[in-house]
Motif scaffolding. Structure first.
Motif, PDB file in Angstrom:
ATOM      1  N   ASN A 123       7.026  14.756   0.989  1.00  0.00           N
ATOM      2  CA  ASN A 123       8.399  15.030   1.413  1.00  0.00           C
ATOM      3  C   ASN A 123       8.905  13.921   2.348  1.00  0.00           C
ATOM      4  O   ASN A 123       8.285  13.645   3.382  1.00  0.00           O
ATOM      5  N   LYS A 124      10.037  13.315   2.009  1.00  0.00           N
ATOM      6  CA  LYS A 124      10.575  12.206   2.818  1.00  0.00           C
ATOM      7  C   LYS A 124      11.033  12.687   4.189  1.00  0.00           C
ATOM      8  O   LYS A 124      11.199  11.902   5.124  1.00  0.00           O
ATOM      9  N   ALA A 125      11.226  14.002   4.318  1.00  0.00           N
ATOM     10  CA  ALA A 125      11.576  14.562   5.628  1.00  0.00           C
ATOM     11  C   ALA A 125      10.331  14.970   6.410  1.00  0.00           C
ATOM     12  O   ALA A 125      10.431  15.556   7.491  1.00  0.00           O
ATOM     13  N   GLY A 126       9.160  14.644   5.860  1.00  0.00           N
ATOM     14  CA  GLY A 126       7.901  15.022   6.496  1.00  0.00           C
ATOM     15  C   GLY A 126       7.312  13.882   7.316  1.00  0.00           C
ATOM     16  O   GLY A 126       8.040  13.064   7.884  1.00  0.00           O
ATOM     17  N   SER A 127       5.968  13.821   7.368  1.00  0.00           N
ATOM     18  CA  SER A 127       5.336  12.825   8.243  1.00  0.00           C
ATOM     19  C   SER A 127       3.982  12.409   7.703  1.00  0.00           C
ATOM     20  O   SER A 127       3.354  13.117   6.916  1.00  0.00           O
ATOM     21  N   VAL A 128       3.546  11.231   8.190  1.00  0.00           N
ATOM     22  CA  VAL A 128       2.157  10.820   7.996  1.00  0.00           C
ATOM     23  C   VAL A 128       1.605  10.421   9.354  1.00  0.00           C
ATOM     24  O   VAL A 128       2.298   9.791  10.153  1.00  0.00           O
ATOM     25  N   THR A 129       0.366  10.857   9.609  1.00  0.00           N
ATOM     26  CA  THR A 129      -0.292  10.505  10.869  1.00  0.00           C
ATOM     27  C   THR A 129      -1.634   9.858  10.553  1.00  0.00           C
ATOM     28  O   THR A 129      -2.533  10.505   9.994  1.00  0.00           O
ATOM     29  N   GLU A 163       9.719   0.755   6.721  1.00  0.00           N
ATOM     30  CA  GLU A 163       9.759   0.573   5.267  1.00  0.00           C
ATOM     31  C   GLU A 163       9.867   1.899   4.513  1.00  0.00           C
ATOM     32  O   GLU A 163      10.515   1.968   3.464  1.00  0.00           O
ATOM     33  N   LEU A 164       9.258   2.941   5.035  1.00  0.00           N
ATOM     34  CA  LEU A 164       9.206   4.219   4.303  1.00  0.00           C
ATOM     35  C   LEU A 164      10.204   5.244   4.835  1.00  0.00           C
ATOM     36  O   LEU A 164      10.176   6.402   4.452  1.00  0.00           O
ATOM     37  N   LYS A 165      11.076   4.842   5.765  1.00  0.00           N
ATOM     38  CA  LYS A 165      12.011   5.785   6.367  1.00  0.00           C
ATOM     39  C   LYS A 165      12.822   6.503   5.279  1.00  0.00           C
ATOM     40  O   LYS A 165      13.055   5.904   4.227  1.00  0.00           O
ATOM     41  N   PRO A 166      13.174   7.733   5.473  1.00  0.00           N
ATOM     42  CA  PRO A 166      13.098   8.521   6.702  1.00  0.00           C
ATOM     43  C   PRO A 166      11.739   9.190   6.940  1.00  0.00           C
ATOM     44  O   PRO A 166      11.610   9.926   7.909  1.00  0.00           O
ATOM     45  N   LEU A 167      10.748   8.949   6.043  1.00  0.00           N
ATOM     46  CA  LEU A 167       9.414   9.487   6.314  1.00  0.00           C
ATOM     47  C   LEU A 167       8.966   8.999   7.691  1.00  0.00           C
ATOM     48  O   LEU A 167       9.115   7.819   8.005  1.00  0.00           O
ATOM     49  N   ARG A 168       8.438   9.887   8.509  1.00  0.00           N
ATOM     50  CA  ARG A 168       7.955   9.488   9.837  1.00  0.00           C
ATOM     51  C   ARG A 168       6.493   9.060   9.731  1.00  0.00           C
ATOM     52  O   ARG A 168       5.687   9.732   9.086  1.00  0.00           O
ATOM     53  N   VAL A 169       6.179   7.919  10.344  1.00  0.00           N
ATOM     54  CA  VAL A 169       4.818   7.364  10.272  1.00  0.00           C
ATOM     55  C   VAL A 169       4.326   7.088  11.687  1.00  0.00           C
ATOM     56  O   VAL A 169       4.930   6.287  12.412  1.00  0.00           O
ATOM     57  N   ASN A 170       3.247   7.737  12.085  1.00  0.00           N
ATOM     58  CA  ASN A 170       2.692   7.581  13.428  1.00  0.00           C
ATOM     59  C   ASN A 170       1.189   7.417  13.359  1.00  0.00           C
ATOM     60  O   ASN A 170       0.574   7.607  12.302  1.00  0.00           O
ATOM     61  N   LEU A 219       2.848  15.139  16.770  1.00  0.00           N
ATOM     62  CA  LEU A 219       3.491  14.133  15.908  1.00  0.00           C
ATOM     63  C   LEU A 219       3.959  14.754  14.590  1.00  0.00           C
ATOM     64  O   LEU A 219       5.006  14.384  14.051  1.00  0.00           O
ATOM     65  N   VAL A 220       3.191  15.691  14.074  1.00  0.00           N
ATOM     66  CA  VAL A 220       3.580  16.353  12.824  1.00  0.00           C
ATOM     67  C   VAL A 220       4.869  17.151  13.029  1.00  0.00           C
ATOM     68  O   VAL A 220       5.773  17.119  12.199  1.00  0.00           O
ATOM     69  N   SER A 221       4.964  17.807  14.181  1.00  0.00           N
ATOM     70  CA  SER A 221       6.060  18.766  14.363  1.00  0.00           C
ATOM     71  C   SER A 221       7.326  18.164  14.965  1.00  0.00           C
ATOM     72  O   SER A 221       8.392  18.728  14.828  1.00  0.00           O
ATOM     73  N   ASN A 222       7.204  17.015  15.641  1.00  0.00           N
ATOM     74  CA  ASN A 222       8.370  16.469  16.343  1.00  0.00           C
ATOM     75  C   ASN A 222       9.137  15.491  15.448  1.00  0.00           C
ATOM     76  O   ASN A 222       8.711  14.344  15.229  1.00  0.00           O
ATOM     77  N   GLY A 223      10.253  15.943  14.946  1.00  0.00           N
ATOM     78  CA  GLY A 223      11.033  15.174  13.975  1.00  0.00           C
ATOM     79  C   GLY A 223      11.715  13.935  14.526  1.00  0.00           C
ATOM     80  O   GLY A 223      12.388  13.211  13.790  1.00  0.00           O
ATOM     81  N   PHE A 224      11.530  13.667  15.831  1.00  0.00           N
ATOM     82  CA  PHE A 224      12.162  12.475  16.423  1.00  0.00           C
ATOM     83  C   PHE A 224      11.113  11.402  16.764  1.00  0.00           C
ATOM     84  O   PHE A 224      11.415  10.412  17.416  1.00  0.00           O
ATOM     85  N   MET A 225       9.856  11.626  16.327  1.00  0.00           N
ATOM     86  CA  MET A 225       8.775  10.678  16.614  1.00  0.00           C
ATOM     87  C   MET A 225       8.445   9.889  15.354  1.00  0.00           C
ATOM     88  O   MET A 225       7.995  10.467  14.353  1.00  0.00           O
ATOM     89  N   THR A 226       8.623   8.575  15.422  1.00  0.00           N
ATOM     90  CA  THR A 226       8.152   7.733  14.311  1.00  0.00           C
ATOM     91  C   THR A 226       7.843   6.323  14.810  1.00  0.00           C
ATOM     92  O   THR A 226       8.418   5.857  15.792  1.00  0.00           O
TER      93      THR A 226
END
Ligand SMILES: NC(=O)c1ccc[n+]([C@@H]2O[C@H](COP(=O)([O-])OP(=O)(O)OC[C@H]3O[C@@H](n4cnc5c(N)ncnc54)[C@H](OP(=O)(O)O)[C@@H]3O)[C@@H](O)[C@H]2O)c1
Length: 240
Positions: A123-129, A163-170, A219-226
């Protein structure tokens, strides 16, 4: 309105930090899939979660197995990359430089390979850690090899976040954490090393898998962290 259930995949979720993260994230709003290579270990991890997670055994260093896993899985929301190498520790003059290549094959490549294979269904609205290590941020003798390996993950994260935005990568950079990662040491050696690091760490102890799991869950839950490196080391970075 009812909240949609999300799905987190934890590569390397059968032990240590990955398993603690599964325990932390699992709940009515979050489905979790844990993976690992060793089926028995994975099964006992799954049992320890009360059978509430999904599980899949495959080797993240094998691109075909990685691709097949994500094709079978279908759409999901968050990816946590906890697969591990164990190579590259020790004084530089005696360091076997091939351990750096092995460390890349065992840790960096599997983490990147999982993200690449996951992109079509993540999901592009999701995240990778990613999980790196504080060794890549220390100026302390004996960690040059392992720092070289883990430093790669710290380097790519801001680039991938753009590069992968809006996917969040931390990326989380753990300090010394009491997990089975250290099982290569005899009990006495391990306890001596843990005591030494606890003494040098500002909070006065080494870490627990749950400490790092809490950082990952943030990091998974905070949609403003990337694009961020979150160091979770009890302050070791400034003291070692
Ligand atoms: N513990 C520490 O002090 C510390 C410090 C800094 C960073 N880290 C990093 O934190 C991450 C988690 O480590 P941990 O301490 O939780 O160690 P751990 O308890 O040994 O967990 C590693 C997990 O990764 C899985 N795994 C390893 N290679 C894999 C592969 N090729 N394919 C699929 N699964 C694989 C393992 O299961 P199988 O063996 O069954 O495959 C296990 O579930 C690692 O990236 C590690 O480098 C740990």
């Amino acid at each position: 309105m009812t909240k949609a259930i999300q799905h987190t995949v934890i590569i390397g979720g059968s032990s240590g930090i990955g398993l603690a993260t599964a325990r932390k994230l699992l709940g009515p709003d979050m489905k979790v899939t844990i993976t690992g290579r060793n089926e028995d270990k994975l099964k006992s991890a799954w049992k320890s979660l009360g059978g509430a997670a999904e599980k899949a055994a495959f080797d993240a260093s094998k691109p075909d197995e990685v691709r097949q896993f994500f094709e079978r899985l279908g759409p999901f929301d968050h990816l946590v990359l906890a697969a591990s190498g164990g190579k590259g520790l020790g004084p530089f003059p005696a360091l076997d430089l091939s351990d750096i290549g092995s460390g890349v094959e065992e840790k960096v490549r599997p983490q990147l390979s999982c993200l690449q294979a996951a992109l079509p269904t993540l999901n592009k609205a999701g995240s990778v850690t990613f999980i790196s290590a504080v060794s890549a941020q220390l100026a302390t003798p004996g960690v040059a090899g392992i720092a070289a390996i883990n430093g790669m993950l710290l380097t790519v994260v801001p680039i991938l976040a753009m590069e992968l935005k809006p996917l969040r990568v931390n990326v989380v950079a753990p300090g010394v954490i009491d997990t089975p990662w250290w099982d290569f040491l005899a009990e006495e050696q391990r306890q001596a090393l843990f005591a030494d690091y606890a003494g040098r760490t500002p909070v006065g102890r080494i870490g627990r898998a749950e400490d790092v799991a809490a950082a990952i869950a943030f990091l998974v839950s905070n949609g403003f962290m990337t694009g961020q490196v979150l160091t979770c080391d009890g302050g070791l970075r400034f003291a070692a």
